[in-house]
Enzyme design. Structure first.
Site, PDB file in Angstrom:
ATOM      1  N   CYS A 113      45.732  50.749  41.954  1.00  0.00           N
ATOM      2  CA  CYS A 113      46.945  49.929  41.757  1.00  0.00           C
ATOM      3  C   CYS A 113      48.103  50.733  41.181  1.00  0.00           C
ATOM      4  CB  CYS A 113      46.650  48.751  40.840  1.00  0.00           C
ATOM      5  SG  CYS A 113      45.305  47.729  41.426  1.00  0.00           S
ATOM      6  N   HIS A 255      52.653  45.520  36.663  1.00  0.00           N
ATOM      7  CA  HIS A 255      51.739  45.334  37.799  1.00  0.00           C
ATOM      8  C   HIS A 255      51.350  43.864  37.878  1.00  0.00           C
ATOM      9  CE1 HIS A 255      48.472  45.612  40.527  1.00  0.00           C
ATOM     10  NE2 HIS A 255      47.512  45.617  39.627  1.00  0.00           N
ATOM     11  N   ASN A 285      47.351  39.835  43.726  1.00  0.00           N
ATOM     12  CA  ASN A 285      47.315  41.249  43.370  1.00  0.00           C
ATOM     13  C   ASN A 285      47.280  42.085  44.651  1.00  0.00           C
ATOM     14  OD1 ASN A 285      46.704  43.828  42.528  1.00  0.00           O
ATOM     15  ND2 ASN A 285      45.023  43.235  41.167  1.00  0.00           N
TER      16      ASN A 285
HETATM   17  O1  UT7 Z   1      44.652  45.393  39.638  1.00  0.00           O
HETATM   18  C1  UT7 Z   1      44.042  45.860  38.483  1.00  0.00           C
HETATM   19  C2  UT7 Z   1      42.658  45.389  38.309  1.00  0.00           C
HETATM   20  N1  UT7 Z   1      42.426  44.002  38.164  1.00  0.00           N
HETATM   21  C3  UT7 Z   1      42.783  43.256  37.109  1.00  0.00           C
HETATM   22  O2  UT7 Z   1      43.688  43.557  36.374  1.00  0.00           O
HETATM   23  C4  UT7 Z   1      41.992  42.016  36.824  1.00  0.00           C
HETATM   24  C5  UT7 Z   1      41.633  41.904  35.367  1.00  0.00           C
HETATM   25  N2  UT7 Z   1      40.795  40.760  35.031  1.00  0.00           N
HETATM   26  C6  UT7 Z   1      41.205  39.475  35.176  1.00  0.00           C
HETATM   27  O3  UT7 Z   1      42.289  39.214  35.638  1.00  0.00           O
HETATM   28  C7  UT7 Z   1      40.285  38.393  34.685  1.00  0.00           C
HETATM   29  O4  UT7 Z   1      39.228  38.938  33.935  1.00  0.00           O
HETATM   30  C8  UT7 Z   1      39.706  37.509  35.847  1.00  0.00           C
HETATM   31  C9  UT7 Z   1      40.826  36.658  36.418  1.00  0.00           C
HETATM   32  C10 UT7 Z   1      39.116  38.393  36.919  1.00  0.00           C
HETATM   33  C11 UT7 Z   1      38.623  36.570  35.308  1.00  0.00           C
HETATM   34  O5  UT7 Z   1      39.111  35.786  34.246  1.00  0.00           O
HETATM   35  P1  UT7 Z   1      38.218  35.612  32.915  1.00  0.00           P
HETATM   36  O6  UT7 Z   1      38.957  34.688  32.033  1.00  0.00           O
HETATM   37  O7  UT7 Z   1      37.944  36.999  32.420  1.00  0.00           O
HETATM   38  O8  UT7 Z   1      36.934  34.871  33.474  1.00  0.00           O
HETATM   39  P2  UT7 Z   1      35.398  35.339  33.441  1.00  0.00           P
HETATM   40  O9  UT7 Z   1      35.174  36.468  34.395  1.00  0.00           O
HETATM   41  O10 UT7 Z   1      34.981  35.526  32.043  1.00  0.00           O
HETATM   42  O11 UT7 Z   1      34.691  34.052  34.050  1.00  0.00           O
HETATM   43  C12 UT7 Z   1      34.694  32.817  33.376  1.00  0.00           C
HETATM   44  C13 UT7 Z   1      33.951  31.768  34.196  1.00  0.00           C
HETATM   45  C14 UT7 Z   1      32.542  32.180  34.644  1.00  0.00           C
HETATM   46  O12 UT7 Z   1      31.723  31.027  34.502  1.00  0.00           O
HETATM   47  P3  UT7 Z   1      30.761  30.861  33.218  1.00  0.00           P
HETATM   48  O13 UT7 Z   1      29.848  32.042  33.244  1.00  0.00           O
HETATM   49  O14 UT7 Z   1      31.674  30.842  32.026  1.00  0.00           O
HETATM   50  O15 UT7 Z   1      30.100  29.556  33.502  1.00  0.00           O
HETATM   51  C15 UT7 Z   1      32.701  32.479  36.099  1.00  0.00           C
HETATM   52  O16 UT7 Z   1      31.518  32.221  36.838  1.00  0.00           O
HETATM   53  O17 UT7 Z   1      34.665  31.468  35.402  1.00  0.00           O
HETATM   54  C16 UT7 Z   1      33.760  31.513  36.517  1.00  0.00           C
HETATM   55  N3  UT7 Z   1      34.516  31.958  37.700  1.00  0.00           N
HETATM   56  C17 UT7 Z   1      35.127  31.118  38.553  1.00  0.00           C
HETATM   57  N4  UT7 Z   1      35.200  29.784  38.626  1.00  0.00           N
HETATM   58  C18 UT7 Z   1      35.914  29.232  39.605  1.00  0.00           C
HETATM   59  C19 UT7 Z   1      34.760  33.244  38.073  1.00  0.00           C
HETATM   60  N5  UT7 Z   1      35.532  33.232  39.176  1.00  0.00           N
HETATM   61  C20 UT7 Z   1      35.772  31.936  39.497  1.00  0.00           C
HETATM   62  C21 UT7 Z   1      36.504  31.312  40.509  1.00  0.00           C
HETATM   63  N6  UT7 Z   1      36.554  29.952  40.534  1.00  0.00           N
HETATM   64  N7  UT7 Z   1      37.186  31.998  41.462  1.00  0.00           N
END
Ligand code: UT7
Length: 328
Positions: A113, A255, A285
């Site tokens: 990125c 970004h 993204n």
């Molecule tokens: O381009 C540079 C690289 N990328 C980034 O900068 C991305 C950086 N990371 C992020 O933006 C965030 O960490 C995410 C958006 C990817 C995830 O957000 P989060 O608040 O860190 O969520 P998490 O991964 O901790 O997941 C929380 C919950 C999980 O459920 P449980 O285990 O709490 O029951 C996931 O299974 O959300 C669930 N989940 C979803 N639910 C509905 C994960 N993806 C989804 C989804 N829809 N698409």
């Protein structure tokens, strides 16, 4: 008098096809509420028949037109991408041919990125080596070609697109001056964000089936923390190095990966929300295309005005990150 590098024109292009969050709900176990509150993304553009080259070409033609320049005047073409049309030849060579020019320098640059900001600094170095250089830099990605639609934690995040800029040498008072760039990288946490397949550590054998390793795999939480920390630190570093404070910044353009990351960086830098450019809601993204799409979009919409001091902050796989100061 010193030589400075100036952005002479910007352009961006995204494919026509759209996936809204509601569209994704039909085939991914997700929902609009989760995507909107966790990421700020409402829709993303997705290729149908276009390739990375098509997107790069369309953005480059617009950037050249905005610069009032013919392709034939270019001396170098740099395409920042990790989703080029094919590993060999490079997308930059294909782009050169599509632009109808030959016998120039063409190279792809891989810094995930952060690729566009890395390319911006390479262009600045090349202009310093030879002030007659006229350089097209393009961030172009078809991330959806490497998205696992069965992995809801990543597939909702990405979109396709390209953004481009044309740079040449100029004098201090001219608009579009790249004042400074700082780049950094750390391979320690590298495996938190990967596409392993097609690399020589994951060689194909005839008859192999496609596995998860061919797609984006990400430890989102780890990346999130690193993104906020590193973009904030490198932004502070570049401001200090150039004797500016955040009060001098007219536009913070980070970004576009996640609205929460963008807002956290803005808050930590103490830049008011109305000075922070956001279009992640419209495009998702787009990796190396994110910064140039945002720059071109912000310039076209008037968010970046003549004379504005713009602070870029980027972050991506590698891990890589960087920051630039541009005076428009
Ligand atoms: O381009 C540079 C690289 N990328 C980034 O900068 C991305 C950086 N990371 C992020 O933006 C965030 O960490 C995410 C958006 C990817 C995830 O957000 P989060 O608040 O860190 O969520 P998490 O991964 O901790 O997941 C929380 C919950 C999980 O459920 P449980 O285990 O709490 O029951 C996931 O299974 O959300 C669930 N989940 C979803 N639910 C509905 C994960 N993806 C989804 C989804 N829809 N698409």
């Amino acid at each position: 008098m010193s030589t400075f590098s100036h952005i002479r024109g910007l352009g961006f292009h995204v494919p026509e096809k759209l996936y809204t969050n509601a569209d994704l709900e039909k085939f991914v176990d997700t929902n609009d509420e989760w995507i909107t509150t966790r990421t700020g993304i409402r829709q993303r553009h997705i290729v149908e028949n276009e390739t990375c080259l098509d997107l790069a070409h369309a953005a480059s033609v617009k950037a050249l037109a905005a610069a009032g320049m013919e392709a034939g005047e270019l001396t170098h073409i740099i395409v920042a991408t990790f989703t080029g049309d094919m590993p060999v030849p490079t997308t930059s060579c294909l782009l050169m041919e599509r632009l109808g020019i030959r016998n120039r320098v063409a190279m792809d640059l891989s810094a995930a990125c952060s690729g566009f900001v890395y390319a911006l600094e390479v262009a600045r170095a090349l202009i310093n080596l030879d002030p007659s250089s006229k350089i097209l830099i393009c961030g172009a990605e078809v991330l959806t070609s490497r998205v696992n639609w069965e992995d809801r934690s990543t597939c909702v995040l990405f979109g396709d697109g390209a953004g481009a800029a044309v740079l040449s040498a100029g004098q201090e008072g001219e608009p579009g001056r790249v004042i400074d760039t700082i780049l950094s990288a750390d391979g320690g946490p590298a495996m938190n964000l990967t596409i392993k397949g097609a690399g020589s550590a994951y060689p194909y054998k005839l008859g192999d089936t496609v596995g998860e390793e061919n797609f984006v795999q990400m430890q989102g939480r780890e990346i999130y923390k690193h993104a906020v920390r590193s973009m904030t630190a490198i932004s502070n570093e570049i401001l200090e190095r150039n004797s500016f404070t955040t009060e001098d910044v007219d536009v913070l353009l980070p970004h576009q990966a996640n609205l929460r990351i963008i807002e956290a960086v803005g808050k930590k830098l103490d830049v008011p929300r109305e000075k922070v450019f956001v279009n992640v809601d419209m495009f998702g993204n787009t990796s190396a295309a994110s910064i140039p799409i945002a720059l071109a979009d912000a310039r076209e919409s008037g968010f970046i005005k003549d004379g504005d001091l713009v602070l870029l902050a980027t972050f991506g796989g590698g891990l890589t990150w960087g920051s630039s100061l541009i005076q428009f």
